[in-house]
Design a protein around this motif. Structure first.
Motif, PDB file in Angstrom:
ATOM      1  N   LYS A  64       0.825  -1.218   0.000  1.00 23.26           N
ATOM      2  CA  LYS A  64       0.000   0.000   0.000  1.00 23.26           C
ATOM      3  C   LYS A  64       0.855   1.261   0.000  1.00 23.26           C
ATOM      4  O   LYS A  64       0.401   2.336  -0.393  1.00 23.26           O
ATOM      5  CB  LYS A  64      -0.947   0.006   1.202  1.00 23.26           C
ATOM      6  CG  LYS A  64      -0.246   0.125   2.546  1.00 23.26           C
ATOM      7  CD  LYS A  64      -1.251   0.132   3.700  1.00 23.26           C
ATOM      8  CE  LYS A  64      -0.528   0.287   5.045  1.00 23.26           C
ATOM      9  NZ  LYS A  64      -1.493   0.308   6.172  1.00 23.26           N
ATOM     10  N   ASN A  65       2.100   1.163   0.469  1.00 22.16           N
ATOM     11  CA  ASN A  65       2.990   2.323   0.509  1.00 22.16           C
ATOM     12  C   ASN A  65       3.996   2.352  -0.626  1.00 22.16           C
ATOM     13  O   ASN A  65       4.910   3.183  -0.623  1.00 22.16           O
ATOM     14  CB  ASN A  65       3.718   2.372   1.858  1.00 22.16           C
ATOM     15  CG  ASN A  65       2.798   2.783   2.991  1.00 22.16           C
ATOM     16  OD1 ASN A  65       1.998   3.703   2.833  1.00 22.16           O
ATOM     17  ND2 ASN A  65       2.886   2.100   4.118  1.00 22.16           N
ATOM     18  N   VAL A  66       3.841   1.458  -1.583  1.00 22.64           N
ATOM     19  CA  VAL A  66       4.671   1.495  -2.795  1.00 22.64           C
ATOM     20  C   VAL A  66       3.861   2.226  -3.857  1.00 22.64           C
ATOM     21  O   VAL A  66       2.895   1.690  -4.399  1.00 22.64           O
ATOM     22  CB  VAL A  66       5.054   0.075  -3.262  1.00 22.64           C
ATOM     23  CG1 VAL A  66       5.910   0.152  -4.528  1.00 22.64           C
ATOM     24  CG2 VAL A  66       5.801  -0.662  -2.162  1.00 22.64           C
ATOM     25  N   LYS A  67       4.221   3.457  -4.148  1.00 17.46           N
ATOM     26  CA  LYS A  67       3.421   4.325  -5.008  1.00 17.46           C
ATOM     27  C   LYS A  67       3.855   4.271  -6.476  1.00 17.46           C
ATOM     28  O   LYS A  67       3.067   4.603  -7.367  1.00 17.46           O
ATOM     29  CB  LYS A  67       3.513   5.783  -4.510  1.00 17.46           C
ATOM     30  CG  LYS A  67       3.283   5.936  -3.014  1.00 17.46           C
ATOM     31  CD  LYS A  67       1.886   5.554  -2.600  1.00 17.46           C
ATOM     32  CE  LYS A  67       1.701   5.609  -1.086  1.00 17.46           C
ATOM     33  NZ  LYS A  67       1.992   6.908  -0.488  1.00 17.46           N
ATOM     34  N   LEU A  68       5.109   3.879  -6.732  1.00 14.34           N
ATOM     35  CA  LEU A  68       5.586   3.758  -8.116  1.00 14.34           C
ATOM     36  C   LEU A  68       5.184   2.407  -8.673  1.00 14.34           C
ATOM     37  O   LEU A  68       5.298   1.380  -8.000  1.00 14.34           O
ATOM     38  CB  LEU A  68       7.109   3.906  -8.180  1.00 14.34           C
ATOM     39  CG  LEU A  68       7.705   5.242  -7.727  1.00 14.34           C
ATOM     40  CD1 LEU A  68       9.227   5.183  -7.782  1.00 14.34           C
ATOM     41  CD2 LEU A  68       7.184   6.382  -8.600  1.00 14.34           C
ATOM     42  N   ASP A  69       4.710   2.388  -9.917  1.00 14.12           N
ATOM     43  CA  ASP A  69       4.344   1.135 -10.558  1.00 14.12           C
ATOM     44  C   ASP A  69       5.543   0.436 -11.181  1.00 14.12           C
ATOM     45  O   ASP A  69       5.579  -0.788 -11.264  1.00 14.12           O
ATOM     46  CB  ASP A  69       3.293   1.383 -11.653  1.00 14.12           C
ATOM     47  CG  ASP A  69       1.983   1.894 -11.084  1.00 14.12           C
ATOM     48  OD1 ASP A  69       1.508   1.293 -10.100  1.00 14.12           O
ATOM     49  OD2 ASP A  69       1.462   2.891 -11.602  1.00 14.12           O
ATOM     50  N   LYS A  70       6.515   1.251 -11.595  1.00 10.96           N
ATOM     51  CA  LYS A  70       7.619   0.667 -12.357  1.00 10.96           C
ATOM     52  C   LYS A  70       8.856   1.547 -12.266  1.00 10.96           C
ATOM     53  O   LYS A  70       8.766   2.780 -12.245  1.00 10.96           O
ATOM     54  CB  LYS A  70       7.193   0.521 -13.831  1.00 10.96           C
ATOM     55  CG  LYS A  70       8.122  -0.251 -14.726  1.00 10.96           C
ATOM     56  CD  LYS A  70       7.505  -0.353 -16.126  1.00 10.96           C
ATOM     57  CE  LYS A  70       8.348  -1.193 -17.055  1.00 10.96           C
ATOM     58  NZ  LYS A  70       7.757  -1.266 -18.423  1.00 10.96           N
ATOM     59  N   ILE A  71      10.021   0.911 -12.194  1.00 12.93           N
ATOM     60  CA  ILE A  71      11.303   1.599 -12.274  1.00 12.93           C
ATOM     61  C   ILE A  71      12.061   1.027 -13.461  1.00 12.93           C
ATOM     62  O   ILE A  71      12.276  -0.191 -13.537  1.00 12.93           O
ATOM     63  CB  ILE A  71      12.131   1.414 -10.983  1.00 12.93           C
ATOM     64  CG1 ILE A  71      11.376   1.971  -9.775  1.00 12.93           C
ATOM     65  CG2 ILE A  71      13.507   2.089 -11.118  1.00 12.93           C
ATOM     66  CD1 ILE A  71      12.039   1.657  -8.445  1.00 12.93           C
ATOM     67  N   ASN A  72      12.405   1.874 -14.401  1.00 10.95           N
ATOM     68  CA  ASN A  72      13.223   1.462 -15.549  1.00 10.95           C
ATOM     69  C   ASN A  72      14.671   1.841 -15.279  1.00 10.95           C
ATOM     70  O   ASN A  72      14.949   2.978 -14.898  1.00 10.95           O
ATOM     71  CB  ASN A  72      12.747   2.149 -16.838  1.00 10.95           C
ATOM     72  CG  ASN A  72      11.368   1.693 -17.260  1.00 10.95           C
ATOM     73  OD1 ASN A  72      10.977   0.558 -17.020  1.00 10.95           O
ATOM     74  ND2 ASN A  72      10.606   2.582 -17.868  1.00 10.95           N
ATOM     75  N   VAL A  73      15.580   0.906 -15.490  1.00  6.56           N
ATOM     76  CA  VAL A  73      16.998   1.167 -15.249  1.00  6.56           C
ATOM     77  C   VAL A  73      17.781   0.908 -16.527  1.00  6.56           C
ATOM     78  O   VAL A  73      17.586  -0.115 -17.188  1.00  6.56           O
ATOM     79  CB  VAL A  73      17.553   0.293 -14.106  1.00  6.56           C
ATOM     80  CG1 VAL A  73      18.984   0.713 -13.761  1.00  6.56           C
ATOM     81  CG2 VAL A  73      16.664   0.367 -12.875  1.00  6.56           C
ATOM     82  N   GLN A  74      18.653   1.834 -16.869  1.00  9.82           N
ATOM     83  CA  GLN A  74      19.456   1.734 -18.084  1.00  9.82           C
ATOM     84  C   GLN A  74      20.927   1.965 -17.738  1.00  9.82           C
ATOM     85  O   GLN A  74      21.263   2.879 -16.991  1.00  9.82           O
ATOM     86  CB  GLN A  74      18.994   2.774 -19.115  1.00  9.82           C
ATOM     87  CG  GLN A  74      19.727   2.723 -20.436  1.00  9.82           C
ATOM     88  CD  GLN A  74      19.151   3.714 -21.442  1.00  9.82           C
ATOM     89  OE1 GLN A  74      18.104   4.307 -21.207  1.00  9.82           O
ATOM     90  NE2 GLN A  74      19.838   3.899 -22.551  1.00  9.82           N
ATOM     91  N   VAL A  75      21.812   1.127 -18.283  1.00 10.91           N
ATOM     92  CA  VAL A  75      23.252   1.308 -18.080  1.00 10.91           C
ATOM     93  C   VAL A  75      23.742   2.407 -19.016  1.00 10.91           C
ATOM     94  O   VAL A  75      23.560   2.330 -20.229  1.00 10.91           O
ATOM     95  CB  VAL A  75      24.027   0.004 -18.351  1.00 10.91           C
ATOM     96  CG1 VAL A  75      25.540   0.257 -18.294  1.00 10.91           C
ATOM     97  CG2 VAL A  75      23.625  -1.067 -17.350  1.00 10.91           C
ATOM     98  N   ILE A  76      24.359   3.433 -18.432  1.00 15.89           N
ATOM     99  CA  ILE A  76      24.908   4.543 -19.215  1.00 15.89           C
ATOM    100  C   ILE A  76      26.313   4.826 -18.691  1.00 15.89           C
ATOM    101  O   ILE A  76      26.482   5.194 -17.526  1.00 15.89           O
ATOM    102  CB  ILE A  76      24.031   5.807 -19.096  1.00 15.89           C
ATOM    103  CG1 ILE A  76      22.592   5.514 -19.548  1.00 15.89           C
ATOM    104  CG2 ILE A  76      24.626   6.955 -19.909  1.00 15.89           C
ATOM    105  CD1 ILE A  76      21.617   6.631 -19.283  1.00 15.89           C
TER     106      ILE A  76
END
Length: 542
Positions: A235-247
């Motif tokens: 209930k306290n996780v408000k983000l649906d998705k985290i995208n991570v990219q190697v740069i």
């Protein structure tokens, strides 16, 4: 924890939450999916919590797993444990009552998952470089030495929801260690089913944390973390998705941020200088020290303290930060960074107190460096040295190595050759002793000097350069045993150990990182811990 070469603000012994300034937003929070896009300097090395040593993999594990506790900014909060536990039996027994929680495959998280994971991590067959953190738990030292079976470790499942830990002696920092992934639980059924594949791809793991890892094949330059609906605190996780990219290139990172394809860009060099004038700029001060490790086993001449001291004194750390990093990083006066811990009696910062007697060994002094170098060559009966400097293949790593090459070659009869390799290769070569000099970094696992100083005891698995000091070893051991419950004497022992390491230049500290970031202002309540990790629980997009 090992830090990627491109890798919060920590005051006294804690870190504070990131404060994000107002600016134009990048993420499309108006859509049905609330997504955050961030970067890493390299790939995930593993998702097996028993063997992970680097900060990139550690962040992915913190995002997707829960141990007994979790940091929320500066505060240690219960995670799988229902409460912060006070020890009994004179500080030697911890009894954790566990929440009703599930793995992402629906299995319950039980006390046996902790028992299995901890015994697996300390088993010499697993080859966990973090096994030494278990020292102090009943029978741990004998297990690590191969004298007792992992089954004798002082842990047990009293019942499905009660996990008990027995220590050989009180450990004042035991609770703060529980945020390290090596103490996370593991689903025994999944580990045994996957075998050698466990932790090598997103299909070969399960999660009990805020997010589930997706689209990671073990080597890929991008991955996703999707909200875990089975998480006990969903209930306290408000983000649906985290995208991570190697740069690996800072100019690419800046371009992606400016085009709205990246919400958090870490910058160095010219891009960091340019970013300082932008509203989105953040200076993220970390409890992380970059240092040079010298292989005394492979290059016996480097056992000479004067040669090591000369290498240190020929480095102009401030000029290096200004010319190469162009950020707010701090010249390192010792291995333990500023802001990690305070003297229990005087309140003075550990780093600054230690530097009072050893600052000359990390201060630029070209004349003294050449004098010591000449004396060291004579004492080791060496006419000249040709050394390979190993580092990562990122832009900032290459420029760092080039600066050091130029500085070191000011010393007579010294030739430096640079070898740049991918991050995972550098880790492997470092661990196997396949280097002369290597640029490394370490970030705090918990807010105590021991998380740094423990690394360079003679038999520690992270002591890749094989520097050793019997006096240093005794001081570290005394801090864990004789003085474990005497804060002032323990402090003095650790302070003396830091002074020995700095005077001898067992490793050469270079800088404490304060990295320049460009951050989308739409993110709120994103926190950063004393263990140098983001906590995305409670973070939301405005």
């Amino acid at each position: 924890m090992r830090v990627k070469k491109q890798l919060g603000l920590i005051a006294s012994v804690v870190a504070v939450a990131l404060i994000l300034v107002a600016c134009g937003g990048k993420s499309d929070s108006s859509s049905s999916t609330k997504t955050w896009s961030r970067m890493e300097g390299d790939v995930i090395s593993s998702m097996d919590s028993s063997v992970v040593t680097d900060a990139i993999s550690g962040q992915a594990l913190v995002d997707t797993m829960d141990g007994l506790y979790r940091y929320a900014g500066s505060d240690l909060e219960p995670a799988m444990a229902k409460s912060i536990v006070e020890p009994t039996a004179n500080g030697t027994v911890y009894t954790f009552k566990l929440r009703n929680a599930k793995w992402s495959n629906g299995d319950p998280v039980t006390a046996q998952d902790f028992v299995f994971a901890w015994k697996r991590s300390i088993d010499p067959k697993t080859k966990s470089q973090y096994a030494y953190l278990y020292s102090g738990i009943k029978n741990a030292d004998d297990i690590i030495a191969g004298k007792k079976s992992p089954d004798t470790l002082g842990v047990k499942a009293v019942d499905d929801k009660t996990f008990e830990v027995t220590l050989d002696k009180p450990m004042p920092y035991f609770g703060t260690m529980m945020v390290n992934p090596v103490f996370f639980p593991q689903n025994e059924k999944v580990v045994k089913k996957e075998g050698k594949k466990f932790g090598t791809s997103s299909d070969a793991i399960v999660s009990n944390g805020p997010f589930i890892l997706k689209n990671w094949n073990g080597t890929g330059n991008s991955w996703n973390e999707v909200r875990n609906k089975n998480y006990w605190n969903a209930k306290n996780v408000k983000l649906d998705k985290i995208n991570v990219q190697v740069i690996k290139d800072p100019s690419t990172a800046m371009n992606l941020f400016q085009s709205g394809k990246l919400d958090d860009a870490a910058l160095t060099g010219a891009q960091a200088t340019q970013a300082k004038s932008m509203k989105e700029a953040q200076a993220l001060k970390q409890a992380t020290t970059f240092y040079l490790e010298m292989n005394e086993k492979k290059v016996p001449a480097l056992k000479n303290a004067k040669l090591r001291q000369a290498l240190s004194m020929t480095l102009n750390r401030k000029e290096f930060i200004d010319k190469v990093l162009n950020d707010s990083s701090i010249p390192a006066a010792g291995f333990v960074p500023q802001g990690l811990a305070k003297d229990p009696k005087t309140g003075k910062d550990f780093n600054k107190e230690a530097a009072e007697s050893t600052a000359k060994y990390t201060k630029y002094d070209d004349k003294e460096a050449k004098k010591l170098w000449a004396e060291g060559l004579k004492e080791t009966n060496t006419k000249s040295l040709s050394l390979e400097l190993l580092t990562d293949d990122t832009d900032v790593a290459k420029k760092s190595a080039e600066y050091m090459q130029s500085a070191f070659e000011e010393l007579p009869d010294l030739k430096i050759n640079i070898s740049t390799v991918p991050f995972k290769t550098r880790l492997t070569r470092s661990q196997n002793g396949q280097f002369d000099l290597v640029i490394s970094a370490w970030g705090a696992d918990f807010p105590d000097p021991i998380t740094f100083l423990d690394l360079f005891t003679s038999n520690n698995s992270y002591n890749n350069g094989k520097w050793g000091s019997a006096e240093y070893d005794k001081l570290i051991q005394d801090s864990k045993t004789t003085y474990a419950t005497d804060p002032e004497k323990r402090w003095d022992a650790l302070l003396k150990a830091q002074e020995i390491l700095t005077e001898q230049q067992g490793i050469i500290p270079i800088y404490q990182r304060a990295q320049t970031h460009l951050v989308n202002s739409k993110i709120k309540d994103l926190q950063y811990s004393p263990a140098n990790m983001y906590n995305f629980v409670n973070a939301y997009l405005k």
